[in-house]
Design an enzyme around this catalytic site. Structure first.
Site, mmCIF file in Angstrom:
data_model
loop_
_atom_site.group_PDB
_atom_site.id
_atom_site.type_symbol
_atom_site.label_atom_id
_atom_site.label_comp_id
_atom_site.label_asym_id
_atom_site.label_seq_id
_atom_site.Cartn_x
_atom_site.Cartn_y
_atom_site.Cartn_z
ATOM 1 C CG ASP A 128 -5.608 -12.990 -56.646
ATOM 2 O OD1 ASP A 128 -4.625 -12.561 -56.021
ATOM 3 O OD2 ASP A 128 -6.630 -13.431 -56.097
ATOM 4 C CG HIS A 153 -8.200 -9.538 -53.036
ATOM 5 N ND1 HIS A 153 -7.882 -9.385 -54.370
ATOM 6 C CD2 HIS A 153 -7.561 -10.652 -52.621
ATOM 7 C CE1 HIS A 153 -7.088 -10.376 -54.746
ATOM 8 N NE2 HIS A 153 -6.867 -11.148 -53.703
ATOM 9 C CD1 TRP A 176 -3.005 -15.372 -56.839
ATOM 10 C CD2 TRP A 176 -1.813 -17.247 -56.690
ATOM 11 N NE1 TRP A 176 -3.420 -16.023 -55.696
ATOM 12 C CE2 TRP A 176 -2.698 -17.184 -55.587
ATOM 13 C CE3 TRP A 176 -0.961 -18.349 -56.820
ATOM 14 C CZ2 TRP A 176 -2.752 -18.174 -54.615
ATOM 15 C CZ3 TRP A 176 -1.015 -19.342 -55.848
ATOM 16 C CH2 TRP A 176 -1.903 -19.253 -54.754
ATOM 17 C CG HIS A 177 -2.048 -11.439 -53.667
ATOM 18 N ND1 HIS A 177 -3.374 -11.487 -53.320
ATOM 19 C CD2 HIS A 177 -1.571 -10.294 -53.114
ATOM 20 C CE1 HIS A 177 -3.689 -10.429 -52.590
ATOM 21 N NE2 HIS A 177 -2.603 -9.690 -52.455
ATOM 22 C CD GLU A 184 -2.160 -16.192 -51.804
ATOM 23 O OE1 GLU A 184 -2.394 -15.065 -52.278
ATOM 24 O OE2 GLU A 184 -2.917 -16.767 -50.996
ATOM 25 C CB ALA A 239 -7.742 -12.841 -45.840
#
Length: 294
Positions: free
Chosen positions: A218, A211, A269-270, A267, A204
């Site tokens: 994450d 975040h 993991w996010h 993603e 980003a």
């Protein structure tokens, strides 16, 4: 002190409409924004500075300044006006008494449903309230700002990790809160490595990172050597996370096959905190946050 903490862009055929969000801490002085408001000139200067620096070269029809659910100032422009053309001759019309300005107006800036993406950006001075370090295992020792999360999200993460451990699922936290300034460094590094086009798909721009809200984390596992990779999604940890995250108020923010909607690649993991009720609706209907708020 007048402070803009984020913006929302609405793309119309004749040009963009811009909503600028003021710091919610100013809410108690909202009634003072009238024609005699002593900081009217300060507000105009802050508006001009923000849009010229953050949103150059846009074709704009109107700029509105939002405080809570109230539009306290607006700058109507001729269709197609460029931000760089703004100057002191642009007058603020203060205190417009309306509750809703546009359809699909984004959520208020401090809500769990705060939408941050390539069209909804946070200002460089936006910092979430009540940041704490969740008591979960991280892949690194010592303190770093990326261990921080908003308190409500941190508590939910602790509960999620505890449930994972009880089911013999080994999860580790990697990166939570990131300041605007740190995201600047990260995005610049990605551009240097991959070029602007690819960097914009995997990272980003500053102000456009979830975040910065303090609501995202994450996560990873030993199965993928503690890396943030798409292979995590097919591990037992990744599958468990996808199945159970919503029960603790989290969603997989960038799901597989939704690149065109979210603007980012898959993603697994996010994870992003939105609250249990909303997370379960999003998960059960296979939606993104963008689709849920549409």
């Amino acid at each position: 002190m007048v402070s803009i903490i984020g913006h929302h862009l609405i793309n119309k055929e004749e040009g963009y409409q811009i909503l600028l969000y003021l710091d919610p801490q100013l809410i108690e002085v909202a009634d003072e924004f009238d024609e005699s408001f002593q900081n009217k000139e300060d507000l105009r200067q802050v508006v001009n500075s923000y849009v010229k620096n953050r949103l150059p070269d846009l074709k704009v029809t109107v700029i509105r300044v939002v405080l809570g659910s109230l539009v306290i100032a607006s700058i109507p422009l001729l269709p197609g006006t460029e931000i760089k053309d703004l100057d002191s001759s642009q007058e603020l019309n203060l205190k417009t008494e309306v509750k809703e300005v546009f359809e699909n107006t984004p959520q208020e800036i401090e809500k769990d449903l705060l939408l941050v993406n390539k069209n909804n950006s946070l200002a460089d001075n936006y910092t979430p309230l009540n940041l704490i370090v969740p008591e979960v295992p991280f892949i690194f020792k010592g303190f770093h700002e990326k261990k921080l999360m908003a308190a409500k999200a941190a508590t939910a993460l602790e509960e999620l990790f505890a449930a994972a451990k009880a089911n013999n699922i080994e999860l580790y936290a990697v990166s939570g809160y990131r300041s605007y300034q740190r995201q600047e460094v990260i995005f610049k590094s990605q551009v240097e490595k991959h070029g602007l086009l690819q960097a914009n798909q995997i990272s980003a721009r500053p102000g456009e990172s979830e975040h910065q809200t303090g609501l995202a984390m994450d996560v990873t596992s030993p199965q993928v050597k503690f890396k943030l990779v798409q292979e995590f999604g097919v591990t037992k940890e990744g599958q468990w996370l996808k199945e159970h995250a919503a029960g603790f108020g989290f969603i997989i923010r960038y799901p597989e096959g939704k690149d065109a909607v979210t603007g980012y690649q898959y993603e697994p993991w996010h994870i992003r905190y939105v609250g249990q009720e909303i997370a379960q609706k999003i998960a059960s209907q296979d939606l993104t946050l963008e689709e849920y708020l549409a």
